[in-house]
Design a protein around this motif. Structure first.
Motif, short mmCIF file in Angstrom:
data_model
loop_
_atom_site.label_atom_id
_atom_site.label_comp_id
_atom_site.label_asym_id
_atom_site.label_seq_id
_atom_site.Cartn_x
_atom_site.Cartn_y
_atom_site.Cartn_z
N CYS A 352 1.07 -1.23 0.09
CA CYS A 352 -0.03 0.20 -0.09
C CYS A 352 0.90 1.39 -0.15
CB CYS A 352 -1.04 -0.01 1.19
SG CYS A 352 -1.85 1.51 1.50
N CYS A 365 -6.15 5.48 -0.54
CA CYS A 365 -6.17 4.76 0.91
C CYS A 365 -6.77 6.14 1.83
CB CYS A 365 -5.14 4.05 1.28
SG CYS A 365 -5.04 3.19 2.81
N ARG A 367 -5.26 6.43 4.57
CA ARG A 367 -3.93 7.01 5.18
C ARG A 367 -3.17 7.54 4.12
NH1 ARG A 367 0.04 3.65 9.28
NH2 ARG A 367 1.62 5.54 9.62
N GLY A 370 0.06 5.75 3.09
CA GLY A 370 0.00 4.29 2.84
C GLY A 370 0.49 3.45 3.85
N HIS A 371 0.27 2.04 3.89
CA HIS A 371 0.29 1.18 5.12
C HIS A 371 1.64 0.20 4.68
CE1 HIS A 371 -3.80 2.26 5.65
NE2 HIS A 371 -3.35 2.15 7.04
N VAL A 374 0.98 -5.27 3.59
CA VAL A 374 0.09 -5.91 4.49
C VAL A 374 -0.60 -7.20 4.19
CG1 VAL A 374 -2.47 -5.03 5.08
CG2 VAL A 374 -0.72 -3.28 4.63
N SER A 379 -4.52 -5.90 7.34
CA SER A 379 -5.55 -5.19 6.39
C SER A 379 -6.73 -4.82 7.09
CB SER A 379 -5.78 -6.08 5.19
OG SER A 379 -6.89 -6.97 5.52
N HIS A 382 -5.40 -2.28 10.37
CA HIS A 382 -5.23 -0.98 9.94
C HIS A 382 -6.38 -0.37 9.08
CE1 HIS A 382 -0.56 -2.00 10.18
NE2 HIS A 382 -1.30 -2.16 11.51
N CYS A 384 -6.78 -0.85 5.92
CA CYS A 384 -6.15 -0.56 4.59
C CYS A 384 -6.83 -0.72 3.50
CB CYS A 384 -4.62 -1.34 4.46
SG CYS A 384 -3.94 -0.93 3.09
N TYR A 387 -5.28 -2.62 0.08
CA TYR A 387 -5.49 -4.20 -0.03
C TYR A 387 -6.65 -4.53 -0.68
CZ TYR A 387 -5.03 -8.78 2.13
OH TYR A 387 -4.92 -10.14 2.37
#
Length: 646
Positions: A352, A365, A367, A370-371, A374, A379, A382, A384, A387
């Motif tokens: 991500c 996303c 965020r 990004g994460h 994941v 997933s 968070h 996400c 994902y």
């Protein structure tokens, strides 16, 4: 021709037998007439004398007492109370009701506007149909009318029962309310029960009251009365009471319902709690509410207008009628579809960077940075989005939709409530049929995170959560028993999903609440025996333009209330042995973790504890606020006075 003596003798005997038979018939007729005359002249002389003087016998139906509705603990949540009223029948008043109404107005207040309404109603209704002139009279008013009844032709003071809802607005949406039978109601019934024509009869209008009408109505009684030529009732000859409607026990818990209503406060919100073992709906609460007693008595125009104009829509039942984009609470559906189809396993990872680009369009996303890498569990913890964007492209919408329906979304659950919504679990065929357009990849990406065409009610989200938690095809129910005969608890079949896949989804929901980076860690339950698993969700109600994203997305707090995101949260507990599943939706509440999760956690704690959530079940820095909140509540106890919550 010459007759022989034998033939002559046979003929004579035949004539003699016929003569005897005829004489016997004549004697029987005379005897019957004599007995009838004796009965009329001796045994029933008084009755026929009264009839000869212009009196007659009439049969009047008696309204049966409506069946009671109890909660799961036997607490009355819909009952009956004494009601004094006065009715008038045009035929018995000699056809002209206005002089009678004018005389009656000297005893009880009847405004000019009410007088005009009554005269109009009399002109439209049958002359033999009694019309309610005034309802809920005081004992003094009722007595005054009774004393003056001989001078009020066609007027009948009556003492009966009227519906009352002791808990006011706590259960208004699920119970609905009753009201007088209207012409519209009668037009929908092919062969209406004669009791429906009675002025004091109350019919279930909406909600549980309407759907369970046949059980709750009861059977009419009757009384034989003597009336004179003017239609005035002279005396009662006989009386047979009606048969009360069935007593229905619901699965609801009145105390938990009351707590949920107060915990949501003034929010435009909905909460549903389902027993994962039985499917019992123990709470189904929409906020804000209204007082159903006002509808029973006849709500005033100002009160009704205030309800209709309220921006939080207090008359709408958000629990089953409201459908919302489920947001990230839908991610368990997409994850299970991916696992079930074999496209991924629990260890499969997607990277991500903060967005996915498809066809020259970026899908972001939540965020911005990004994460990173994941897997399945993170997933969810968070939440996400990327994902699920990537997963949706591999799985396809048809498999996602099929999984959604397995989990109870996109279908109308059979409950005795009004306007239960079906929601939408869209697939390719649905879009072609509904919009005449082909499904696009972007549609799949939006659907994978519970946006786009996907819609679900709080009830459906609670069912989804209960099925994931229990691994069984839990079906919700509202009726526990009728007249003491318990409805059997269904033996739910195993869900058509590999238990190993369900364990992955549960682990992700556990991480949402209990991992260091879980999106709802602040709303966790710290008592290990009540360990909770859940999932936050936030659904947008507006489009965020590229220009706004470039300069910084405007926060919900800076937007008008009706432009803010919906906040959602689903959860269940205990984690190892699921008992209750909860869903909460707060319209325009902002984030699911901040607006919906704390409410759902507290309601779940009340259900698990069988009373107020214990302070030591929540993180220490939240205990003072919880205690203060509880001290401000007016909580229900079985012996508390009636509560009206508007």
């Amino acid at each position: 021709m010459t007759r022989t003596p034998r033939q002559t003798g046979d003929t004579g005997r035949g004539i003699g037998r016929r003569g005897l038979l005829l004489a016997g018939i004549q004697l029987g007729v005379v005897t019957t007439l004599a007995l009838k005359l004796r009965s009329m002249q001796v045994e029933h002389a008084e009755e026929y004398r009264m009839l000869a003087d212009g009196n007659s016998i009439k049969i009047r139906l008696l309204v049966p007492a409506r069946g009671l509705i109890h909660d799961r603990n036997g607490i009355v949540i819909a009952g009956n109370e004494q009601n004094y009223r006065v009715t008038l029948t045009r035929e018995e008043a000699g056809g002209d009701v206005e002089p009678v109404l004018r005389r009656l107005a000297r005893l009880i207040p009847i405004s000019d506007a009410r007088m005009a309404e009554l005269l109009d109603e009399f002109s439209r209704r049958s002359a033999i149909t009694p019309i309610v002139l005034a309802d809920r009279l005081t004992w003094e008013q009722f007595s005054s009318i009774a004393v003056n009844a001989p001078a009020l032709a066609g007027v009948t003071p009556e003492s009966g029962l009227s519906r009352v809802y002791p808990r006011g607005g706590d259960m208004a949406h699920v119970l609905g309310y009753v009201g007088p039978v209207s012409d519209y109601d009668l037009s929908k019934i092919e062969n209406p029960d004669p009791v429906l024509m009675l002025p004091e009869f109350q019919l279930g209008k909406v909600g549980f009251e309407a759907r369970m009408e046949e059980h709750l109505r009861g059977k009419a009684g009757q009384r034989r009365v003597e009336v004179n030529s003017a239609g005035r009732e002279m005396r009662q000859l006989s009386r047979q009471e009606g048969e009360q409607g069935a007593t229905v026990q619901m699965t609801l818990d009145a105390r938990l319902q009351n707590y949920a209503a107060q915990r949501m406060g003034s929010e435009s919100a909905a909460a549903v709690v389902i027993d994962c073992q039985t499917g019992d709906i123990v709470t189904i609460c929409s906020s804000p509410s209204f007082d159903p007693n006002k509808f029973v008595r006849g709500i005033s125009s100002p009160d009704y207008k205030a309800l209709m104009n309220h921006d939080h829509r207090p008359l709408a039942d958000k629990t089953v009628q409201g459908v919302y984009p489920p947001g990230s609470t839908f991610k368990m559906v997409t994850l299970l579809a991916g696992l079930d189809s074999g496209v991924i396993n629990a260890g499969s990872r997607f990277y991500c960077p903060g967005y996915t680009e498809v066809g020259g369009r970026r899908f972001h996303c939540w965020r911005r940075g990004g994460h990173g890498s994941v897997d399945a569990v993170t997933s969810l913890s968070h939440s996400c989005d990327v994902y699920y964007y990537e997963l949706a492209q591999k799985v396809g919408i048809d498999r996602i939709a099929a999984m959604a329906r397995r989990l109870g979304l996109g279908q109308r659950h059979d409950l005795p409530m009004s306007a239960v919504a079906e929601g939408i679990a869209p697939d390719r065929a649905w879009k072609q049929a509904r919009h005449g357009q082909a499904w696009q990849v972007g549609d799949s990406l939006n659907a994978s995170i519970g946006q786009g065409y996907v819609l679900a009610s709080p009830l459906q989200l609670a069912v989804m959560t209960a099925r994931i938690a229990s691994g069984r095809e839990v079906r919700p129910r509202l009726v526990r028993a009728i007249d003491g005969v318990a409805h059997p608890v269904a033996d739910f079949p195993a869900l058509d999903v590999d238990p190993a896949f369900l364990r992955v989804a549960r682990a992700g929901m556990d991480a949402v609440m209990n991992s260091e980076s879980g999106t709802a860690k602040r709303s966790r339950i710290i008592r290990e025996e009540w360990r909770m698993a859940g999932k936050t969700g936030t659904s947008q109600v507006r489009n965020i333009t590229a220009a706004e994203r470039a300069r910084g997305v405007v926060s919900n707090e800076q937007l008008p209330w009706n432009r803010r995101d919906h906040a959602l949260f689903v959860c269940y507990a205990p984690y190892e042995a699921p008992r209750y599943a909860v869903s909460v939706v707060v319209e325009h509440g902002g984030g699911g973790s901040t607006a919906a999760a704390p409410i759902a956690r507290d309601i779940l704690l009340f259900a698990l504890n069988g009373g107020l959530p214990p302070l030591d079940a929540v993180p220490g820095d939240q205990r003072d606020a919880m205690e203060e909140r509880h001290n401000a509540m007016h909580l229900f106890t079985p012996d508390a006075p009636r509560l009206s919550r508007a």
